[in-house]
Design an enzyme around this catalytic site. Sequence first.
Site, PDB file in Angstrom:
ATOM      1  N   GLU A 187      -6.543  -0.079  -6.037  1.00 55.71           N
ATOM      2  CA  GLU A 187      -7.527   0.811  -5.428  1.00 55.71           C
ATOM      3  C   GLU A 187      -7.100   2.256  -5.648  1.00 55.71           C
ATOM      4  O   GLU A 187      -5.913   2.572  -5.615  1.00 55.71           O
ATOM      5  CB  GLU A 187      -7.634   0.562  -3.917  1.00 55.71           C
ATOM      6  N   HIS A 246       0.829  -1.203   0.000  1.00 52.17           N
ATOM      7  CA  HIS A 246       0.000   0.000   0.000  1.00 52.17           C
ATOM      8  C   HIS A 246       0.863   1.253   0.000  1.00 52.17           C
ATOM      9  O   HIS A 246       1.988   1.241   0.509  1.00 52.17           O
ATOM     10  CB  HIS A 246      -0.891   0.035   1.246  1.00 52.17           C
TER      11      HIS A 246
END
Length: 319
Positions: A106, A38
């Site tokens: 995402e 991430h």
Amino acid sequence: MTEFGYFLSCEEFGPVELVEQARMAEQAGFQSLWISDHFHPWNGEQGQSPFVWSVIGALSEAVSLPVQTAVTCPTVRMHPAIVAQAAATAAVQLGGRFRLGVGSGEALNEHIMGGPWPSARVRLDMLEEAVQLIRNLFDGNEVSHDGRHYKLENARLYTVPDEPVPIDISAFGPKAMSLASRVGDGLITMTPDEGAVTRFRKGGGRAKPVSGGYKVCYGPDRAAAVDTAHRLWANEQLPGEMGQILSTPRHFEQVSQLVTKEMVADKVVCGDDVDAHVGRLRAYTDAGFDRVFVNQIGPDQRGFFDFYRTKVLPQVQEP
């Protein structure tokens, strides 16, 4: 025989803590490691987001377990060629004990480059092209590429493992599942859905490994564990595509106010009921998963590893 691994959370812990958790996981009897990739955490309470490739380098020196990213998005924030170089180096450091997990990503992590966030259809098309480009680079030959989404000129990886890195594809919906069946070396999916495993196998997955993962919150006080899981990971209970289209931790904090503690308690195994923890693992094995990864929410990592070493893993691992 099912392999049971530990899922390292880069959103909740810094690099030093992650390496120490990996050591404890190996000592507890876990057989492999997942690690998230991430740029942002999902919310401010989680509070971390180290660069995964640096952590993987440290893991290669700290433990002897296989490692996989779960998952890397190789399409927007990082060009596929850079992901290929990172993955090849990780595989060399780990002596071939590395798998690359990839997904369509995402907005939370990918929109930071300032461009538009593509539709799901376009993201899957980008992912397919990226996987092919990465595989071409793993061969160690010079690659030039002029595709729909990516260009590459005279690129060659000089540091490559003896065997190409396996690439597993994360999939949830039918289109992504079809892509994983056709293109992936394995499937990553989070729900213990026997039907999804069957569709993957029939779609071309055959004997390729199916991997899944989930979170628990071990602790002697179940109510306190539910509170911890709700505070840190309420975002996991958000429905639909919100996980893919919301762009900042602040947005996730706002919509997570809709998630109640009761919703978390219903979905996440919390507390120290051995049967509940064993039952969640067996839900994946019964659905046909080859590899299952567990993540402990919150600070009681040592208690979790002692609990799984003595009471949970002995019930599910074959002698």
